[in-house]
Structure formats: structure tokens, C-alpha cells
Design an enzyme around this catalytic site. Sequence first.
Site, mmCIF file in Angstrom:
data_model
loop_
_atom_site.group_PDB
_atom_site.id
_atom_site.type_symbol
_atom_site.label_atom_id
_atom_site.label_comp_id
_atom_site.label_asym_id
_atom_site.label_seq_id
_atom_site.Cartn_x
_atom_site.Cartn_y
_atom_site.Cartn_z
ATOM 1 N N ARG A 296 45.642 25.364 44.444
ATOM 2 C CA ARG A 296 46.611 26.092 45.267
ATOM 3 C C ARG A 296 45.858 27.078 46.163
ATOM 4 N NH1 ARG A 296 49.782 22.624 44.351
ATOM 5 N NH2 ARG A 296 51.905 22.799 43.514
ATOM 6 N N GLU B 279 50.994 26.871 54.092
ATOM 7 C CA GLU B 279 51.185 25.414 54.204
ATOM 8 C C GLU B 279 52.606 25.123 54.621
ATOM 9 O OE1 GLU B 279 50.050 23.257 50.736
ATOM 10 O OE2 GLU B 279 48.121 24.254 50.546
ATOM 11 N N HIS C 21 46.649 19.058 51.938
ATOM 12 C CA HIS C 21 47.332 19.006 50.635
ATOM 13 C C HIS C 21 47.747 17.567 50.282
ATOM 14 C CE1 HIS C 21 49.721 21.586 47.603
ATOM 15 N NE2 HIS C 21 49.522 20.368 47.092
HETATM 16 C C1 DGY Z 1 51.465 19.114 42.741
HETATM 17 O O1 DGY Z 1 51.969 18.180 42.112
HETATM 18 O O2 DGY Z 1 51.542 20.271 42.357
HETATM 19 C C2 DGY Z 1 50.772 18.778 43.997
HETATM 20 O O3 DGY Z 1 50.197 19.898 44.553
HETATM 21 C C3 DGY Z 1 51.695 18.107 44.974
HETATM 22 O O4 DGY Z 1 52.886 18.759 45.043
#
Ligand code: DGY
Length: 319
Positions: free
Chosen positions: A239, A268, A286
Site C-alpha cells: 500500500r 491512487e 496497482h
Molecule cells: C488487494 O487485494 O488488496 C489488492 O491491492 C487489489 O485490490
Amino acid sequence: MTKPSLWIPRRLSDATMARALRDYHVITNPDDTPGTAAEIIAMSAQVDAMLPCHSELFSPAVVAQLDGRLKIIANHSVGIDHCNLPALAERGIFVTNTPDVLSDATAEIAMLLMLGAARHAVAGDRLVRTGAWTSWSPSFMVGKQVTGARLGIIGMGRVGQAFAKKARGFDMEIHYYNRSPLTDAQAMGAVYHSDIDSLLAVSDFLSLHCPATPDTKGLLNKDRLSKMPKGAVIVNTARGALIVEEDLIAVLQSGHIAAAGLDCFQIEPGGNPVLAAFETVFTLPHIGSATTQTRDAMGFRALDNLDSFFAGQKPHDLC
Ligand code: DGY
């Protein structure tokens, strides 16, 4: 029996949609735009369940306005930082996620980012693509070798372990920080560090695999980055909130950190234009879990959780 009503705000895989349409009364969003706070609140009066992604934000303010009809949020993500769990628990709304099924796909992207950052993938690609590759010499585009280097992993959960497994294929020496040490069978020789600073001091490469929580927000800051060996490479597929981006920019500028591979950003979609201006930073939008196989598995896992819930059982991935 009447099918439960389900809101799916984003376009999921064809296989997921087919199964959802078979088993639920589904409201879709053909525009595939992130669900706004107003849409989430309005939909909560029309459905029993939602199957959102990390793009739909369930803040305390939103949760306070949800209609009592909504019973469960079955996330199409392993990360649940977009859901305020205490507020949802107070409203009696169940929340599930999709662990396990995206570990390999995310570890693959971490490997791509690590290799790309270490070996000048951005600059090299641009040179060839733009026709600007006019010379070659042994001192040209010399990168950092991954094979045999020390890899630090913060967060040795499912994704961290999957990445360590792949990194062993490059003969990397694995070190990790985790809330608690793994068993010997899980660690497979990886060296445990009980504090992050001790891990950073030995990390030629560092990869982040912990969730974003109030405790981990801004975990990689100026102070911590300065504790890493000069020329280290940072990888983030977890993240954006884990890294203080302005501090990363400063150490990239000074050369203390040689390169970074980033799939996640504080903002994002969009990312960080200052980071994107560095040719030593390999960026992706991402897409850690974005493979056909994994998208199907994530959708199915979310539906499995819904099926259990509506069958009166405890969903497997209750958060
Ligand atoms: C997650 O599953 O957390 C990925 O970042 C995609 O959303």
C-alpha cells in the site's frame, strides 16, 4: 427461495460475473467507475450485500449513513484499509476479504519491480524505444545484482512468504521483520529481525508486504530510509500509505537509495509525478493481483464468502 440482492460496483472477471448473476440478484455498474460515498449509501438501502474493491471507501462517515438492510461487505481484495472495521462492526455489518489467492501474482509483480529497478528497466526501455540508443560500453547502464544479495521483507504473511520463495530462486539471503517469527518450516532459513531498524541495516533490497493500518502508516520514513545500506533498492506492492513519499524522493535525490519499484502510491489512481520523473523508479498502476487466474480466484473467494453467509454459516474470511 428469493435470491439475495448484491451490488457489484466494479467490472469483475467474466467467470465471477456469471456466477454472481446465477446466484444473486445483481446490480452492476456498467461504467466501472469507483463507487462514490453517495452511491454506497444509496445502494445500502437496495441490497443485502456488496462486493466492492479497494476503490470503494467505507469511512466512518459513510458507514454511519448505511441503511440497515446491508448485512455483509464481501471485498474483492485482501487489503481492507478502505473499510473502517470498528465502525462496520458497530453497525453489525460483516466484512470479508480474499487472502491466499493473490499471493503468487503479487509476488510476481514484486519480482518484476525488483529486477526492473535494479537493472535500469525504465531508462533502458526509453533509450531503445525513442531511438536514443547510440552507443554501448562496459560502463553503460551498470545495475545492481540481485543474485546472492540480501533481501529484507517487512510483513512475512502469505505474500511475503510467496515472494521469499521466488527470491530463493535468485539465491537471495532472506531476512524479515514480522510481528512474530515464523516456524522453521515456514521460514525456510530466513533470518528473523524483531525490530525493523535491524532489518533495514542488512537490506540491500527491501520489499514491503504488510497491511496499511494506523500502526504501519508512514512506516518507511526519512529516519528509517537513512538506516539502509547506501545503494539499496525499495519495492512496494502493498500500500502507498506505508511510505512517506517525500522522504523517498529525498533519498533517491541524494543517491542514498539507488532505485525503487512501486506498484502502490499514496494517491491512487494517479500516483506521484515527482517519483515518476525518476528513471531509477520503475512504476506500475496497482496491478499486483491483475492476472486472469487471480482475478477469477478473487471473485470466487468473495462469492464463497457470500454463499457461506447466506447459507447461515460463518464466512471463511471474516475480518
Ligand atoms: C488487494 O487485494 O488488496 C489488492 O491491492 C487489489 O485490490
